[in-house]
Design an enzyme around this catalytic site. Structure first.
Site, PDB file in Angstrom:
ATOM      1  N   VAL A 130       0.840  -1.200   0.000  1.00 15.53           N
ATOM      2  CA  VAL A 130       0.000   0.000   0.000  1.00 15.53           C
ATOM      3  C   VAL A 130       0.877   1.252   0.000  1.00 15.53           C
ATOM      4  CG1 VAL A 130      -1.686   1.324   1.350  1.00 15.53           C
ATOM      5  CG2 VAL A 130      -1.965  -1.142   1.106  1.00 15.53           C
TER       6      VAL A 130
ATOM      7  N   TYR B  38     -16.470 -14.456 -13.201  1.00 16.49           N
ATOM      8  CA  TYR B  38     -15.518 -15.464 -13.670  1.00 16.49           C
ATOM      9  C   TYR B  38     -15.456 -16.578 -12.623  1.00 16.49           C
ATOM     10  CZ  TYR B  38     -10.930 -17.377 -14.947  1.00 16.49           C
ATOM     11  OH  TYR B  38      -9.889 -18.206 -15.281  1.00 16.49           O
TER      12      TYR B  38
ATOM     13  N   GLY C 242      -8.540 -15.748  -3.654  1.00 15.85           N
ATOM     14  CA  GLY C 242      -7.546 -15.660  -2.590  1.00 15.85           C
ATOM     15  C   GLY C 242      -7.028 -14.248  -2.483  1.00 15.85           C
TER      16      GLY C 242
ATOM     17  N   CYS D 176      -6.528  -9.628   0.800  1.00 17.50           N
ATOM     18  CA  CYS D 176      -7.592  -8.717   1.261  1.00 17.50           C
ATOM     19  C   CYS D 176      -8.923  -9.392   1.549  1.00 17.50           C
ATOM     20  CB  CYS D 176      -7.824  -7.637   0.217  1.00 17.50           C
ATOM     21  SG  CYS D 176      -6.431  -6.535   0.068  1.00 17.50           S
TER      22      CYS D 176
ATOM     23  N   LYS E 135      -9.317 -11.808   4.639  1.00 17.88           N
ATOM     24  CA  LYS E 135      -9.003 -11.068   5.858  1.00 17.88           C
ATOM     25  C   LYS E 135     -10.113 -10.050   6.169  1.00 17.88           C
ATOM     26  CE  LYS E 135      -6.169  -7.478   5.774  1.00 17.88           C
ATOM     27  NZ  LYS E 135      -5.289  -6.393   6.111  1.00 17.88           N
TER      28      LYS E 135
ATOM     29  N   ARG F 285      -0.666 -15.695  -0.746  1.00 21.45           N
ATOM     30  CA  ARG F 285      -1.495 -15.559   0.452  1.00 21.45           C
ATOM     31  C   ARG F 285      -2.939 -15.953   0.151  1.00 21.45           C
ATOM     32  NH1 ARG F 285       0.058  -9.688   2.429  1.00 21.45           N
ATOM     33  NH2 ARG F 285       0.428  -9.476   0.187  1.00 21.45           N
TER      34      ARG F 285
END
Ligand code: UDX
Length: 486
Positions: A11, A264, A270, A273, A276, A341
């Site tokens: 970020v 899609y 995954g 963001c 979480k 992640r």
């Protein structure tokens, strides 16, 4: 304006770089000295080791030491700084709540620095990373605790998708500013002056709490779209013959009110963001004593989707994974990143290992180092020893009994040919991303094809010991009964 960006990860670094392009003087701060040294060098290889985003290294190289400065100590610039952006990582705790420890350390440190200012000009402290609703208020109270004077707090959430950080920062859909006073709004208007009256960019000013909520609601709505398509559109096309998934999408999303994004169908979303943020929002709503049924359903559908095709392989294709060799292609959570992640591939590998596969032959165009890091540690799971790492899709497919496509890398679109020349049927192709446009040739050549959002298609060869002994022969596609299963 003079700006400090605290935290230089996915970020912070793109944000700092793009602000420096606009001619602001930006000081990007991080506690990690090696990271700061890498950015300071201005060399693409060094920068991309930490944040790999198209175009980012060029902006850094162009502006470093002119408009963009990297530092591990901001004491010298605190006096004249107009705006501080907080871009600190806020990872999830096990219970879904947000680990605020890095953030809290950073703001206490900042509070100490700001309390010692001689110059008492107005300073605005802005939360950029995703933080629980109410964090701007927390920031305010911590600053008061330290005796900081003449400051305002604000929320200006980041909506960037990975792989699009630079473009997304240069041309955002919206800038959302949550602040308490007109004075602070004005400072941020000056900072974002090129966006304030832009015809295509929505510049929204609101309360800090609303701005914080906008981020969570946006991300959970996006995940809801994906879970909807996986859980409804995909399931229909997987159960009822003659439904064409691509046409279903076109027909539904032709309605201007319905988003094409999220249609899609895949083996689950995954990334750092979605999972979480939805867990955090569930936690925050639970904490407020409110029901969270919809969010929990969305989350669960997405998590199950990551291993759903393994279940289908067992129950529909009657494939017995025990002692089989399986190629796992695509390990990152989406194409064009090495980020694993929350990637579906992690869940797929765990599921395959628990079902007794002899080996998983893994390949990804970018994520091999990341994969080794994830799976190297046999202490975490001794079965990880059964994962082997390969330099190409062909190498990963060689000698296997089945393959699983987990990520939508473009190079996988040509896999049908590679499969035909590398392995012989009976062979099961599990396609978690609908990546094989020419699957019909594959099926005609005897390979079994099991796509997400589509029926199992039996190759015309014959059954084999790859499948369990009590396999009830699955009819070829045109022989399937025209009825909805119970
Ligand atoms: C997301 C949001 O898009 C962004 O606005 C937010 O700030 C951070 O989270 P990102 O995690 O980079 O960005 O990835 P995104 O491109 O949104 O994809 C997330 C996952 O959903 C990927 O695994 C992707 O492959 C999957 N996906 C996306 C689908 O399965 N189907 C789709 O239609 C779209």
């Amino acid at each position: 304006m003079k700006i400090v960006v605290i935290g230089t990860g996915y970020v912070g670094l793109p944000h700092a770089a793009v602000l420096s392009e606009y001619g602001h003087e930006v000081h990007a701060y991080d506690i990690d000295e090696t990271r700061i040294a890498a950015y300071q060098s201005g060399e693409a290889g060094n920068i991309e080791r930490y944040v790999n985003e198209p175009g980012l290294a060029d902006i850094v190289a162009e502006n470093v030491n002119r408009y963009l400065f990297f530092t591990t100590d901001v004491t010298g610039v605190v006096e004249e700084t107009d705006v501080f952006f907080l871009c600190i990582n806020t990872p999830p705790n096990r219970d879904g709540s947000t680990d605020m420890s890095y953030y809290l350390n950073a703001i206490h440190h900042l509070g100490n620095l700001l309390a010692q200012r001689h110059n008492k000009q107005r300073v605005v402290l802005v939360n950029k990373s995703t933080v629980p609703i109410g964090t701007a208020r927390l920031l305010e109270s911590v600053m008061r605790e330290h005796g900081v004077e003449n400051f305002g707090v604000a929320s200006n959430p980041e909506f960037l998708a990975q792989g699009n950080a630079v473009e997304g920062s240069r041309r955002p859909d919206r800038i959302v500013i949550g602040a308490d006073t007109l004075e602070d709004m004005e400072i941020l208007r000056r900072l974002y002056s090129q966006f304030v009256n832009h015809v295509r960019i929505r510049y929204l000013e609101t309360t800090p709490e609303t701005a914080e909520a906008i981020k969570y609601v946006s991300n959970t709505l996006l995940l809801t779209y994906i879970s909807f398509w996986n859980g409804v559109g995909g399931r229909l096309a997987e159960a009822i013959p003659n439904i064409r998934m691509e046409d279903l999408k076109v027909g539904v999303t032709a309605d201007a009110r319905i988003s094409t994004w999220g249609s899609y169908v895949s083996n689950g979303a995954g990334g750092s963001c979605f999972g979480k943020d939805i867990q955090s929002l569930i936690y925050q709503l639970n904490h407020a004593g409110r029901p969270t049924d919809l969010l929990r359903a969305v989350y669960n559908i997405n998590e199950y989707q990551k291993i759903y095709l393994i279940d289908r392989a067992i129950h529909e294709a009657h494939f017995n994974f025990n002692q089989k060799k399986v190629a796992l292609l695509g390990l990152s959570f989406k194409k064009r990143t090495n980020d694993m992640r929350d990637s579906a591939a992690l869940r797929v590998a765990e599921s395959l290992l628990s079902r007794g596969v002899a080996t998983i032959q893994a390949y990804d165009p970018l994520a091999m180092d990341e994969a080794r890091r994830n799976w190297f540690n046999p202490e975490k799971n001794y079965l990880y020893e059964r994962i082997t790492y390969h330099d190409s899709a062909v190498e990963a497919i060689e000698g296997t009994d089945a393959l699983y496509i987990s990520t939508d890398w473009e190079e996988f679109r040509g896999l049908a040919r590679t499969i035909r020349t590398t392995v012989k049927p009976p062979y099961l192709v599990i396609d978690g991303r609908r990546m094989l446009p020419d699957f019909e040739n594959l099926v005609a050549a005897g390979y079994d094809y099991l796509p997400v959002g589509g029926l199992l298609m039996r190759g015309r060869s014959n059954s084999s010991e790859a499948y369990s002994e009590n396999d009830q022969a699955i009819p070829a596609i045109d022989e399937l009964p025209q009825q909805v299963p119970a």
